[in-house]
Scaffold this motif. Structure first.
Motif, PDB file in Angstrom:
ATOM      1  N   GLN A   1      -4.234   2.607  -1.147  1.00 17.06           N
ATOM      2  CA  GLN A   1      -2.992   3.568  -1.427  1.00 17.06           C
ATOM      3  C   GLN A   1      -3.369   4.935  -2.104  1.00 17.06           C
ATOM      4  OE1 GLN A   1      -1.944   4.671  -4.698  1.00 17.06           O
ATOM      5  NE2 GLN A   1      -3.639   4.194  -5.792  1.00 17.06           N
ATOM      6  N   PHE A   2      -4.744   5.091  -2.627  1.00 13.34           N
ATOM      7  CA  PHE A   2      -5.056   6.315  -2.878  1.00 13.34           C
ATOM      8  C   PHE A   2      -5.375   7.047  -1.640  1.00 13.34           C
ATOM      9  CE2 PHE A   2      -7.303   5.166  -7.226  1.00 13.34           C
ATOM     10  CZ  PHE A   2      -6.404   5.772  -7.941  1.00 13.34           C
ATOM     11  N   ALA A   3      -6.055   6.334  -0.523  1.00  9.74           N
ATOM     12  CA  ALA A   3      -6.455   7.106   0.643  1.00  9.74           C
ATOM     13  C   ALA A   3      -5.118   7.808   1.173  1.00  9.74           C
ATOM     14  CB  ALA A   3      -6.994   6.436   1.554  1.00  9.74           C
ATOM     15  N   CYS A   4      -4.004   7.040   1.412  1.00  8.07           N
ATOM     16  CA  CYS A   4      -2.646   7.307   1.828  1.00  8.07           C
ATOM     17  C   CYS A   4      -2.181   8.180   0.963  1.00  8.07           C
ATOM     18  CB  CYS A   4      -1.938   5.889   1.957  1.00  8.07           C
ATOM     19  SG  CYS A   4      -2.252   4.886   3.267  1.00  8.07           S
ATOM     20  N   GLY A   5      -2.045   8.201  -0.189  1.00  5.09           N
ATOM     21  CA  GLY A   5      -1.149   9.083  -1.093  1.00  5.09           C
ATOM     22  C   GLY A   5      -1.833  10.526  -1.091  1.00  5.09           C
ATOM     23  N   GLY A   6      -3.456  10.405  -1.182  1.00  3.24           N
ATOM     24  CA  GLY A   6      -4.062  11.464  -1.454  1.00  3.24           C
ATOM     25  C   GLY A   6      -3.664  12.308   0.070  1.00  3.24           C
ATOM     26  N   LEU A   7      -3.814  11.846   1.289  1.00  2.00           N
ATOM     27  CA  LEU A   7      -3.744  12.317   2.579  1.00  2.00           C
ATOM     28  C   LEU A   7      -2.339  13.069   2.553  1.00  2.00           C
ATOM     29  CD1 LEU A   7      -5.028  13.111   5.320  1.00  2.00           C
ATOM     30  CD2 LEU A   7      -3.775  10.805   5.900  1.00  2.00           C
TER      31      LEU A   7
ATOM     32  N   VAL B   1       0.841  -1.144   0.088  1.00  2.00           N
ATOM     33  CA  VAL B   1       0.038   0.122   0.117  1.00  2.00           C
ATOM     34  C   VAL B   1       0.804   1.298   0.181  1.00  2.00           C
ATOM     35  CG1 VAL B   1      -1.516   1.510   1.536  1.00  2.00           C
ATOM     36  CG2 VAL B   1      -2.083  -0.830   1.131  1.00  2.00           C
ATOM     37  N   LEU B   2       1.905   1.209   0.889  1.00  2.00           N
ATOM     38  CA  LEU B   2       2.800   2.408   0.891  1.00  2.00           C
ATOM     39  C   LEU B   2       3.547   2.775  -0.258  1.00  2.00           C
ATOM     40  CD1 LEU B   2       3.618   2.395   4.783  1.00  2.00           C
ATOM     41  CD2 LEU B   2       2.095   3.838   3.744  1.00  2.00           C
ATOM     42  N   THR B   3       4.090   1.555  -0.739  1.00  2.00           N
ATOM     43  CA  THR B   3       4.755   1.659  -2.174  1.00  2.00           C
ATOM     44  C   THR B   3       4.130   2.319  -3.148  1.00  2.00           C
ATOM     45  OG1 THR B   3       6.105  -0.378  -1.526  1.00  2.00           O
ATOM     46  CG2 THR B   3       6.020   0.221  -3.745  1.00  2.00           C
ATOM     47  N   LEU B   4       2.797   1.782  -3.395  1.00  2.00           N
ATOM     48  CA  LEU B   4       2.019   2.238  -4.449  1.00  2.00           C
ATOM     49  C   LEU B   4       1.699   3.697  -4.065  1.00  2.00           C
ATOM     50  CD1 LEU B   4      -0.403  -1.049  -5.207  1.00  2.00           C
ATOM     51  CD2 LEU B   4       1.680   0.134  -6.657  1.00  2.00           C
ATOM     52  N   ALA B   5       1.281   3.972  -2.830  1.00  3.26           N
ATOM     53  CA  ALA B   5       0.768   5.463  -2.466  1.00  3.26           C
ATOM     54  C   ALA B   5       1.852   6.265  -2.758  1.00  3.26           C
ATOM     55  CB  ALA B   5       0.580   5.415  -0.997  1.00  3.26           C
ATOM     56  N   PHE B   6       3.053   6.142  -2.745  1.00  2.00           N
ATOM     57  CA  PHE B   6       4.305   6.684  -2.987  1.00  2.00           C
ATOM     58  C   PHE B   6       4.320   7.182  -4.637  1.00  2.00           C
ATOM     59  CE2 PHE B   6       8.601   7.561  -4.290  1.00  2.00           C
ATOM     60  CZ  PHE B   6       9.159   8.708  -3.726  1.00  2.00           C
ATOM     61  N   PHE B   7       4.388   5.735  -5.188  1.00  2.70           N
ATOM     62  CA  PHE B   7       4.940   5.928  -6.732  1.00  2.70           C
ATOM     63  C   PHE B   7       3.607   6.329  -7.578  1.00  2.70           C
ATOM     64  CE2 PHE B   7       8.453   3.211  -5.599  1.00  2.70           C
ATOM     65  CZ  PHE B   7       9.553   4.003  -6.032  1.00  2.70           C
ATOM     66  N   GLN B   8       2.389   5.484  -7.190  1.00  9.37           N
ATOM     67  CA  GLN B   8       1.315   5.995  -8.052  1.00  9.37           C
ATOM     68  C   GLN B   8       0.378   7.145  -7.806  1.00  9.37           C
ATOM     69  OE1 GLN B   8      -1.316   2.503  -8.502  1.00  9.37           O
ATOM     70  NE2 GLN B   8      -3.065   3.576  -8.954  1.00  9.37           N
ATOM     71  N   THR B   9       0.333   7.725  -6.462  1.00  6.68           N
ATOM     72  CA  THR B   9      -0.305   8.722  -6.101  1.00  6.68           C
ATOM     73  C   THR B   9       0.378   9.934  -5.711  1.00  6.68           C
ATOM     74  OG1 THR B   9      -2.272   7.202  -5.446  1.00  6.68           O
ATOM     75  CG2 THR B   9      -2.158   9.533  -4.778  1.00  6.68           C
ATOM     76  N   PHE B  10       1.250   9.981  -4.641  1.00  9.82           N
ATOM     77  CA  PHE B  10       1.904  10.994  -4.335  1.00  9.82           C
ATOM     78  C   PHE B  10       3.010  11.461  -5.102  1.00  9.82           C
ATOM     79  CE2 PHE B  10       5.348  12.944  -1.719  1.00  9.82           C
ATOM     80  CZ  PHE B  10       4.705  14.135  -1.345  1.00  9.82           C
ATOM     81  N   GLY B  11       4.030  10.340  -5.652  1.00 13.35           N
ATOM     82  CA  GLY B  11       4.864  10.886  -6.533  1.00 13.35           C
ATOM     83  C   GLY B  11       4.625  11.334  -8.147  1.00 13.35           C
ATOM     84  N   GLN B  12       3.741  10.495  -8.521  1.00 11.34           N
ATOM     85  CA  GLN B  12       3.151  10.573 -10.006  1.00 11.34           C
ATOM     86  C   GLN B  12       2.393  12.136  -9.835  1.00 11.34           C
ATOM     87  OE1 GLN B  12       0.086   8.805 -13.128  1.00 11.34           O
ATOM     88  NE2 GLN B  12       0.641   7.730 -11.314  1.00 11.34           N
ATOM     89  N   TYR B  13       1.400  12.358  -8.771  1.00  7.37           N
ATOM     90  CA  TYR B  13       0.595  13.415  -8.934  1.00  7.37           C
ATOM     91  C   TYR B  13       1.200  14.440  -8.678  1.00  7.37           C
ATOM     92  CZ  TYR B  13      -2.664  10.204 -11.436  1.00  7.37           C
ATOM     93  OH  TYR B  13      -3.330   9.633 -12.326  1.00  7.37           O
ATOM     94  N   PHE B  14       1.992  14.606  -7.537  1.00  7.50           N
ATOM     95  CA  PHE B  14       2.669  15.834  -7.145  1.00  7.50           C
ATOM     96  C   PHE B  14       3.368  16.487  -8.120  1.00  7.50           C
ATOM     97  CE2 PHE B  14       6.509  18.043  -5.620  1.00  7.50           C
ATOM     98  CZ  PHE B  14       6.030  18.764  -4.598  1.00  7.50           C
ATOM     99  N   LEU B  15       4.091  15.408  -9.195  1.00  2.93           N
ATOM    100  CA  LEU B  15       4.759  16.246 -10.300  1.00  2.93           C
ATOM    101  C   LEU B  15       3.572  16.686 -11.618  1.00  2.93           C
ATOM    102  CD1 LEU B  15       7.524  13.641 -10.566  1.00  2.93           C
ATOM    103  CD2 LEU B  15       7.734  15.926 -10.164  1.00  2.93           C
ATOM    104  N   TYR B  16       2.586  15.503 -11.615  1.00  2.00           N
ATOM    105  CA  TYR B  16       1.445  15.723 -12.538  1.00  2.00           C
ATOM    106  C   TYR B  16       0.843  17.035 -12.496  1.00  2.00           C
ATOM    107  CZ  TYR B  16      -2.250  14.783 -15.879  1.00  2.00           C
ATOM    108  OH  TYR B  16      -3.160  14.848 -16.844  1.00  2.00           O
ATOM    109  N   TYR B  17       0.217  17.603 -11.372  1.00  2.00           N
ATOM    110  CA  TYR B  17      -0.544  18.433 -10.893  1.00  2.00           C
ATOM    111  C   TYR B  17       0.267  19.662 -11.412  1.00  2.00           C
ATOM    112  CZ  TYR B  17      -5.037  16.695  -9.560  1.00  2.00           C
ATOM    113  OH  TYR B  17      -6.355  15.835  -9.581  1.00  2.00           O
ATOM    114  N   LEU B  18       1.526  19.775 -10.710  1.00  2.00           N
ATOM    115  CA  LEU B  18       2.464  20.946 -10.819  1.00  2.00           C
ATOM    116  C   LEU B  18       2.605  21.079 -12.684  1.00  2.00           C
ATOM    117  CD1 LEU B  18       4.901  20.753  -8.086  1.00  2.00           C
ATOM    118  CD2 LEU B  18       2.839  21.944  -8.081  1.00  2.00           C
ATOM    119  N   GLY B  19       2.682  20.179 -13.231  1.00  2.00           N
ATOM    120  CA  GLY B  19       3.040  20.089 -14.525  1.00  2.00           C
ATOM    121  C   GLY B  19       1.779  20.787 -15.341  1.00  2.00           C
TER     122      GLY B  19
END
Length: 300
Positions: free
Chosen positions: A183-189, A66-84
Motif C-alpha cells: 500500500q505504501f508503494a502504490c500510494g507513494g507512486l 492494498v488499494l483501499t489502504l493505499a488510498f486512505f492511509q497513504t494517498f489521501g491522508q498524506y496528500f492533505l497532510y503534506y500540504l497542511g
C-alpha cells in the motif's frame, strides 16, 4: 511508544526537508511525499521478504485491501497532510496529529462498531479536542489568520482513522507486512505521479536532503508496519490512543530541529499538551467491573 516517538519527528523533519530541497510549490511537495512513501514501501517489501524467506508479492486476492489502504492511509491522508504541514508550524502539526487518537476511537465505535462508547472515552475525546482548540486559539482570533494548514492536517487525521479501522479488518485474513509494503508503494507512486503531473520536482537535491528522505521512509516503514501488527492483535482504541504521544514528542522535536522553542514552551502549547494527556488518561481509566465486562462483550 516507539511508533509514536518516530511519528512525532515526522512533521519537523518534513519541514526541514522542504528547506533542504527548496520546496515551495504543491507539485514539489507531492513529489517529495511520493518518493518518501515509495521508498518506504520498497523497504518494507525487502525487509519482509528477507525475514519470511520469500518474495512478498501482491496477488489478486490482496489487491482490494492494498488499494483501499493505499488510498486512505497513504494517498489521501498524506496528500492533505503534506500540504497542511507546508502552511502550519511544526508544533501545530504535531499537536493536531494527536487528534487522530480520538477520531480513531469515534470511528471504531460509531462507524465500524468494533467497540462501545463509555463515559470515560467520551470525556477523553472532548478533553483532547479542547486541547486542540487551546493550541489554535490565537489563529482563531488573529486578524487575517488562516486555518487552512491546520484544517488540512485535521482532515488528514480522518483519513488516518479510517485507514486504521481498515487495517484491523484486513489484517484478520492478510499478512500485515505485505499490506503495509504494497500500500505504501502504490500510494507513494500515486502521490509522486500527481506531483509530476503538476510540474513538480525535487529541485534542491543534496546529500542532507536525501538523508532526511531516507529517515522519513524509515519512519513510515518501521512505524506503520509495527502499528499494523499491533492493530491485528489488540482493540483499536487501546492501540490508537497512543497517538496522543505524537504531539508531545513533536513539540520537542520541533524545538530541537526547527528552533520553535518559543512556541514549544508557550502557555497555550503546554496547556494543550496537558489536556491531551488528560484525555489519554480518561480513555484508559479503569472502569467499574460491570462496564468493563460490557465493553469486552461488545468488543468480542
Amino acid at each position: 511508544m516507539f511508533c509514536t516517538l518516530l511519528w512525532g519527528s515526522a512533521a519537523p523533519f518534513i519541514k526541514w526537508g522542504y528547506d533542504l530541497f527548496s520546496i515551495s510549490q504543491t507539485g514539489d511537495i507531492l513529489v517529495f511525499a511520493g518518493v518518501r512513501f515509495l521508498l518506504a514501501g520498497l523497504l518494507v517489501i525487502l525487509a519482509g521478504s528477507l525475514l519470511q524467506g520469500k518474495l512478498l508479492t501482491a496477488g489478486k486476492a490482496v489487491m482490494t485491501p492494498v488499494l483501499t489502504l493505499a488510498f486512505f492511509q497513504t494517498f489521501g491522508q498524506y496528500f492533505l497532510y503534506y500540504l497542511g504541514v507546508s502552511q502550519a508550524s511544526g508544533v501545530d502539526s504535531a499537536v493536531i496529529t494527536g487528534t487522530g487518537a480520538f477520531i480513531s476511537l469515534l470511528m471504531a465505535v460509531y462507524v465500524f462498531r468494533y467497540e462501545k462508547m463509555t463515559a470515560n472515552k467520551a470525556l477523553g475525546c472532548l478533553t483532547g479536542f479542547a486541547g486542540i482548540l487551546v493550541m489554535n486559539a490565537s489563529a482563531l482570533t488573529q486578524a487575517g489568520g488562516s486555518l487552512m494548514g491546520e484544517g488540512l492536517i485535521l482532515t488528514s487525521q480522518v483519513f488516518s482513522a479510517i485507514s486504521a479501522a481498515f487495517i484491523k479488518k484486513f489484517t484478520r485474513t492478510h499478512d500485515a507486512v505485505l499490506l503495509s509494503g504494497w500500500q505504501f508503494a502504490c500510494g507513494g507512486l500515486a502521490l509522486m505521479l500527481s506531483g509530476l503531473a503538476m510540474g513538480g520536482s525535487m529541485p534542491g537535491a543534496s546529500a542532507a536532503g536525501w538523508a532526511v528522505v531516507l529517515y522519513l521512509a524509515f519512519v513510515s516503514a518501521a512505524a506503520y508496519t509495527l502499528w499494523g501488527l499491533l492493530l491485528k492483535e489488540y482493540p483499536l482504541s487501546r492501540v490508537g490512543i497512543f497517538n496522543c504521544i505524537i504531539p508531545v514528542a513533536g513539540v520537542f522535536w520541533s524545538a530541537a530541529l526547527l528552533h520553535e522553542t518559543g512556541q514549544a514552551f508557550a502557555p497555550s502549547t503546554l496547556a494543550a499538551m496537558a489536556l491531551v494527556a488528560i484525555g489519554v488518561w480518561l480513555v484508559n481509566r479503569p472502569e467499574t467491573p460491570d462496564k468493563r465486562s460490557e465493553n469486552q462483550t461488545c468488543g468480542s
